[in-house]
Design a protein around this motif. Structure first.
Motif, mmCIF file in Angstrom:
data_model
loop_
_atom_site.group_PDB
_atom_site.id
_atom_site.type_symbol
_atom_site.label_atom_id
_atom_site.label_comp_id
_atom_site.label_asym_id
_atom_site.label_seq_id
_atom_site.Cartn_x
_atom_site.Cartn_y
_atom_site.Cartn_z
ATOM 1 N N UNK A 155 0.679 -1.162 0.100
ATOM 2 C CA UNK A 155 -0.123 -0.041 -0.149
ATOM 3 C C UNK A 155 1.067 1.248 -0.135
ATOM 4 N N UNK A 156 0.659 2.381 -0.814
ATOM 5 C CA UNK A 156 1.457 3.622 -0.763
ATOM 6 C C UNK A 156 1.222 4.218 0.695
ATOM 7 N N UNK A 157 2.274 4.990 1.156
ATOM 8 C CA UNK A 157 2.109 5.674 2.332
ATOM 9 C C UNK A 157 1.347 6.653 1.933
ATOM 10 N N UNK A 158 1.484 7.553 0.991
ATOM 11 C CA UNK A 158 0.414 8.830 0.814
ATOM 12 C C UNK A 158 -0.471 8.262 -0.450
ATOM 13 N N UNK A 159 -1.448 7.560 -0.326
ATOM 14 C CA UNK A 159 -2.319 7.547 -1.711
ATOM 15 C C UNK A 159 -2.814 8.747 -2.119
ATOM 16 N N UNK A 160 -2.725 9.034 -3.460
ATOM 17 C CA UNK A 160 -3.439 9.955 -4.168
ATOM 18 C C UNK A 160 -4.317 9.500 -5.303
ATOM 19 N N UNK A 161 -5.443 10.385 -5.737
ATOM 20 C CA UNK A 161 -6.207 9.876 -6.811
ATOM 21 C C UNK A 161 -5.296 9.732 -7.902
ATOM 22 N N UNK A 198 4.731 1.135 -5.820
ATOM 23 C CA UNK A 198 6.102 1.187 -6.517
ATOM 24 C C UNK A 198 6.158 2.582 -7.180
ATOM 25 N N UNK A 199 5.202 3.261 -7.697
ATOM 26 C CA UNK A 199 5.292 4.599 -8.477
ATOM 27 C C UNK A 199 5.785 5.387 -7.242
ATOM 28 N N UNK A 235 8.797 -8.272 -5.140
ATOM 29 C CA UNK A 235 9.718 -7.451 -5.715
ATOM 30 C C UNK A 235 9.771 -6.084 -5.438
ATOM 31 N N UNK A 236 8.984 -5.558 -4.269
ATOM 32 C CA UNK A 236 8.877 -4.281 -4.011
ATOM 33 C C UNK A 236 10.259 -3.785 -3.780
ATOM 34 N N UNK A 237 10.627 -2.751 -4.409
ATOM 35 C CA UNK A 237 11.953 -2.063 -4.306
ATOM 36 C C UNK A 237 11.934 -1.332 -2.848
ATOM 37 N N UNK A 238 13.137 -0.937 -2.307
ATOM 38 C CA UNK A 238 13.202 -0.080 -1.143
ATOM 39 C C UNK A 238 12.751 1.393 -1.537
ATOM 40 N N UNK A 239 12.553 2.120 -0.368
ATOM 41 C CA UNK A 239 12.244 3.484 -0.888
ATOM 42 C C UNK A 239 13.526 4.051 -1.296
#
Length: 284
Positions: A155-161, A198-199, A235-239
């Motif tokens: 899950x993204x830390x700060x989801x945005x539309x 990821x994005x 395969x989630x890359x690190x921050x």
């Protein structure tokens, strides 16, 4: 003198009177004038109609009981009201039918708690009971088989539309690269937060697309959404590394003319220079 011809066919023998000639009158005894029943009739076996040990009352009562529809009352009180023989003779006749197997009577308790007598009429005593026909179960409407849950995705830390919209468009376009990656709306909604994560970590859409579609198995994909969910999580890359803030640039303000001494000085807005703003030590 007449001579019989041995080669001539013998005369056809006359049929034996009886069932083959129902209308031929016998020399003595009963004559049947039968009409075939098509409605409102009951089949009675000769073992009952010609029973050697039962009286006419008992046989007649058995015939009457076998002619009744299912659920009709057949207790002593009801039968005594129907026939003139009386309760005692009716009870004795029912006992004879029960003794010879033409009747079964059991006492059962109803859901309300009352004790009732259940009467079962047997048209052929001693015959094996037919197995109860299995209840015909109405086919239930086909229900879709429960789908297996997809693996969890990041899950993204700060989801945005805008981030989720980009992720949804990326997932919808995977089928153009591989037709096996045709995803449903529900699968896309489940996977979109994982792509957004990821994005958010500064991975370009091209890199995300390559990570999801590279080295796919050659055989058919039974659950493509599950495969993509696994890759997004495994395969989630690190921050991205935390960068130190860039030093503030030395901003050169425009030249201004001091309102006190007409000297030029740099300032974002007109006014007095620093010397004019600072009081002199000799001033009272």
């Amino acid at each position: 003198m007449d001579v019989q011809n041995p080669s001539a066919p013998p005369r056809a023998q006359s049929r034996v009177p009886g069932k083959n000639h129902p209308h031929r009158r016998p020399h003595a005894g009963i004559v049947h004038d039968n009409t075939r029943h098509t409605t409102r009739f009951t089949v009675i076996g000769n073992h009952l109609a010609q029973h050697a040990e039962l009286s006419g009352l008992v046989i007649g009562l058995a015939v009457y009981i076998q002619s009744l529809p299912a659920g009709a009352p057949a207790d002593i009180k009801t039968l005594a009201a129907r026939f003139p023989e009386g309760s005692a003779r009716i009870a004795a006749a029912l006992g004879e039918l029960e003794a010879h197997g033409y009747l079964r009577r059991t006492r059962e308790r109803t859901p309300a708690g009352r004790i009732v007598t259940r009467t079962v009429s047997c048209n052929q005593p001693g015959a094996p009971r037919e197995a109860a026909a299995p209840a015909i179960r109405r086919a239930a409407p086909d229900k879709p088989a429960p789908c297996k849950l997809l693996p969890a995705v990041p899950r993204p830390a700060y989801p945005s539309p805008s981030l989720l919209q980009t992720a949804t468009e990326l997932l919808a376009g995977l089928r153009r690269q591989d037709p096996r990656l045709l995803l449903s709306t529900a699968d896309t909604e489940h996977l979109a937060p994982g792509v957004a994560a990821w994005l958010e970590r500064e991975v370009t859409p091209t890199a995300v697309r390559h990570a999801l579609t590279a080295d796919l198995p050659p055989e058919d994909l039974r659950r493509p959404a599950a495969l993509l969910a696994h890759r997004l999580a495994a395969q989630l890359p690190p921050p991205p590394p935390i960068r130190a803030p860039a030093p503030a640039l030395d901003v050169r303000h425009p030249l201004q003319t001091c309102d006190g001494c007409d000297r030029a000085f740099r300032s974002p807005a007109p006014g007095r220079c620093r010397d004019c703003r600072t009081p002199s030590p000799a001033s009272p």
